[in-house]
Design a protein around this motif. Structure first.
Motif, short mmCIF file in Angstrom:
data_model
loop_
_atom_site.label_atom_id
_atom_site.label_comp_id
_atom_site.label_asym_id
_atom_site.label_seq_id
_atom_site.Cartn_x
_atom_site.Cartn_y
_atom_site.Cartn_z
N GLU A 210 4.08 3.40 13.73
CA GLU A 210 3.86 4.37 12.66
C GLU A 210 3.73 3.76 11.26
OE1 GLU A 210 6.70 7.46 12.83
OE2 GLU A 210 6.23 8.03 14.89
N LYS A 211 4.74 2.93 10.80
CA LYS A 211 4.65 2.47 9.41
C LYS A 211 5.55 1.27 9.20
CE LYS A 211 6.59 4.89 6.13
NZ LYS A 211 6.86 5.97 5.13
N LEU A 212 5.08 0.41 8.27
CA LEU A 212 5.89 -0.73 7.83
C LEU A 212 5.97 -0.72 6.31
CD1 LEU A 212 5.02 -3.90 10.00
CD2 LEU A 212 7.28 -2.98 9.48
N ASN A 213 7.19 -0.72 5.76
CA ASN A 213 7.41 -0.77 4.32
C ASN A 213 7.70 -2.22 3.93
OD1 ASN A 213 7.26 2.10 4.00
ND2 ASN A 213 9.33 2.23 4.87
N VAL A 214 6.88 -2.75 3.01
CA VAL A 214 6.94 -4.16 2.65
C VAL A 214 7.30 -4.30 1.18
CG1 VAL A 214 5.67 -6.35 2.56
CG2 VAL A 214 5.21 -4.71 4.40
N LEU A 215 8.23 -5.22 0.88
CA LEU A 215 8.59 -5.57 -0.49
C LEU A 215 8.33 -7.05 -0.68
CD1 LEU A 215 9.91 -5.14 -3.28
CD2 LEU A 215 12.12 -5.60 -2.18
N LEU A 216 7.49 -7.36 -1.69
CA LEU A 216 7.13 -8.74 -2.00
C LEU A 216 7.76 -9.12 -3.33
CD1 LEU A 216 3.35 -8.60 -1.03
CD2 LEU A 216 5.27 -9.32 0.40
N GLY A 217 8.55 -10.19 -3.33
CA GLY A 217 9.17 -10.63 -4.57
C GLY A 217 8.20 -11.34 -5.49
N ASP A 218 7.15 -11.93 -4.95
CA ASP A 218 6.11 -12.61 -5.74
C ASP A 218 4.80 -12.39 -5.01
OD1 ASP A 218 4.49 -14.20 -7.25
OD2 ASP A 218 5.65 -16.04 -6.99
N ALA A 219 4.06 -11.38 -5.43
CA ALA A 219 2.84 -11.00 -4.72
C ALA A 219 1.80 -12.10 -4.74
CB ALA A 219 2.25 -9.72 -5.31
N GLY A 220 1.80 -12.92 -5.78
CA GLY A 220 0.82 -13.99 -5.87
C GLY A 220 1.13 -15.18 -5.01
N ALA A 221 2.32 -15.19 -4.37
CA ALA A 221 2.72 -16.34 -3.58
C ALA A 221 2.41 -16.18 -2.11
CB ALA A 221 4.22 -16.59 -3.76
N VAL A 222 1.94 -15.01 -1.68
CA VAL A 222 1.73 -14.76 -0.26
C VAL A 222 0.34 -14.18 -0.01
CG1 VAL A 222 4.19 -14.42 0.20
CG2 VAL A 222 2.77 -12.47 -0.42
N ARG A 242 5.78 -3.19 -3.94
CA ARG A 242 6.20 -2.42 -2.76
C ARG A 242 4.97 -1.73 -2.18
NH1 ARG A 242 11.75 -1.29 -2.27
NH2 ARG A 242 13.02 -2.00 -4.04
N ARG A 243 4.73 -1.92 -0.89
CA ARG A 243 3.59 -1.28 -0.23
C ARG A 243 4.03 -0.81 1.16
NH1 ARG A 243 -1.55 -2.74 -2.12
NH2 ARG A 243 -2.29 -1.35 -0.46
N SER A 244 3.34 0.25 1.60
CA SER A 244 3.56 0.78 2.95
C SER A 244 2.25 0.71 3.71
CB SER A 244 4.07 2.22 2.89
OG SER A 244 5.33 2.28 2.27
N PHE A 245 2.33 0.25 4.94
CA PHE A 245 1.12 0.08 5.76
C PHE A 245 1.31 0.84 7.08
CE2 PHE A 245 1.55 -3.81 3.22
CZ PHE A 245 0.38 -3.73 2.49
N GLY A 246 0.22 1.47 7.52
CA GLY A 246 0.24 2.22 8.77
C GLY A 246 -0.69 1.63 9.79
N PRO A 247 -0.79 2.27 10.95
CA PRO A 247 -1.65 1.77 12.04
C PRO A 247 -3.11 1.90 11.66
CG PRO A 247 -0.71 3.88 12.61
CD PRO A 247 -0.03 3.47 11.35
N PRO A 248 -3.99 1.18 12.36
CA PRO A 248 -5.42 1.24 12.01
C PRO A 248 -5.98 2.66 12.27
CG PRO A 248 -5.09 0.08 14.07
CD PRO A 248 -3.73 0.27 13.50
N LYS A 249 -6.85 3.04 11.36
CA LYS A 249 -7.49 4.36 11.52
C LYS A 249 -8.54 4.32 12.61
CE LYS A 249 -6.81 5.63 6.68
NZ LYS A 249 -7.47 6.06 5.44
N PRO A 250 -8.66 5.38 13.39
CA PRO A 250 -9.68 5.40 14.45
C PRO A 250 -11.09 5.40 13.85
CG PRO A 250 -8.64 7.53 14.25
CD PRO A 250 -7.86 6.63 13.37
N GLN A 251 -11.98 4.64 14.46
CA GLN A 251 -13.34 4.54 13.95
C GLN A 251 -14.12 5.82 14.35
OE1 GLN A 251 -15.09 1.00 15.45
NE2 GLN A 251 -13.71 -0.37 14.29
N SER A 252 -14.87 6.31 13.38
CA SER A 252 -15.68 7.52 13.65
C SER A 252 -16.92 7.15 14.46
CB SER A 252 -16.12 8.14 12.31
OG SER A 252 -16.87 7.23 11.54
N ARG A 253 -17.32 8.03 15.43
CA ARG A 253 -18.49 7.80 16.27
C ARG A 253 -19.75 8.29 15.60
NH1 ARG A 253 -16.22 9.66 22.19
NH2 ARG A 253 -14.50 8.17 22.30
#
Length: 253
Positions: A210-222, A242-253
């Motif tokens: 469903e979701k991953l919440n990510v915290l980066l202490g130095d965004a330019g380092a990664v 701070r960013r949140s990422f979810g699963p890939p969206k289904p591709q439209s046909r």
């Protein structure tokens, strides 16, 4: 001689001999202040009649007077010579002297008390150690999560699922550190997957439904890849993101 006091006689004889008080003091080894007092018929500083008679004899000899005659005159003016003390009063060999018995310390009792203290202290240490071990065992038994060394990435691989729908709901985050940086990841339910320093040159991958919440202490380092695609525009050097990422969206046909 009897018309004059002892002090007046000593002072007159000293002056006739042409001596100073300091010279008489040096000859007799009697302090100058005491000689002045003796010439004033004050024998209080002599320390008693015995010593006063000795000082009178010494000063008389120094200033030219007859020591014995002067001491005899002193005895007549000040109560006579001290009474001789009988030898039996000095040497009382036949009289027993009862001294209070001095008892040494009771080392047996002291040793017993010390041993009792050591035994009690040892029992307390043993009982305290046993209780600590019981408490520690209870804590370890109640812990359901395995212990993980700090600053170690935890890569959680999702359990294999029979349906394709559950696989589509999984988000994958891969982070590569160009230089050491602080990284923290939590899943949708708030469970911590990793929190620590990702060392320079190391790459780690995390997966969660469903979701991953990510915290980066130095965004330019990664460098961050989500579901196989690089994420752009996260931030510059030293930026906390701070960013949140979810699963890939289904591709439209």
């Amino acid at each position: 001689m009897q018309e004059q006091s002892i002090g007046a006689m000593l002072r007159a004889a000293r002056q006739t001999a042409g001596l100073t008080v300091a010279q008489v003091s040096a000859a007799t080894r009697i302090r100058e202040a005491m000689i002045h007092c003796m010439e004033q018929d004050d024998y209080g500083q002599c320390g008693g009649a015995f010593y006063a008679r000795g000082h009178v004899r010494a000063v008389s000899r120094a200033v030219g007077l007859d020591p014995e005659a002067t001491v005899h005159l002193y005895d007549q003016q000040y109560g006579g010579p001290p009474q001789p003390m009988p030898a039996s009063a000095v040497f009382q060999a036949d009289r027993k002297i009862h001294l209070p018995e001095r008892r040494g310390p009771n080392w047996t009792m002291a040793l017993g008390v010390a041993l009792a203290i050591v035994v009690v202290f040892g029992m307390m240490r043993v009982m305290g150690g046993a209780s600590d071990q019981v408490r520690t065992g209870d804590v370890r038994a109640a812990s359901a999560r395995p212990s993980v060394p700090p600053n170690t990435p935890i890569t959680e691989t999702p359990k294999p699922t029979p349906s394709k729908t559950s696989a589509k709901n999984t988000v994958t985050v891969r982070i590569k550190a160009k230089r050491s940086s602080y990284v923290s990841l939590h899943d949708a339910e708030g469970h911590k997957l990793f929190a620590g320093t990702l060392k320079a040159g190391k790459t780690s991958t995390w997966r969660a439904p469903e979701k991953l919440n990510v915290l980066l202490g130095d965004a330019g380092a990664v460098t961050v890849h989500v579901n196989g695609k690089k994420v752009k525009g996260l931030g510059g050097r030293g930026d906390v993101v701070r960013r949140s990422f979810g699963p890939p969206k289904p591709q439209s046909r």
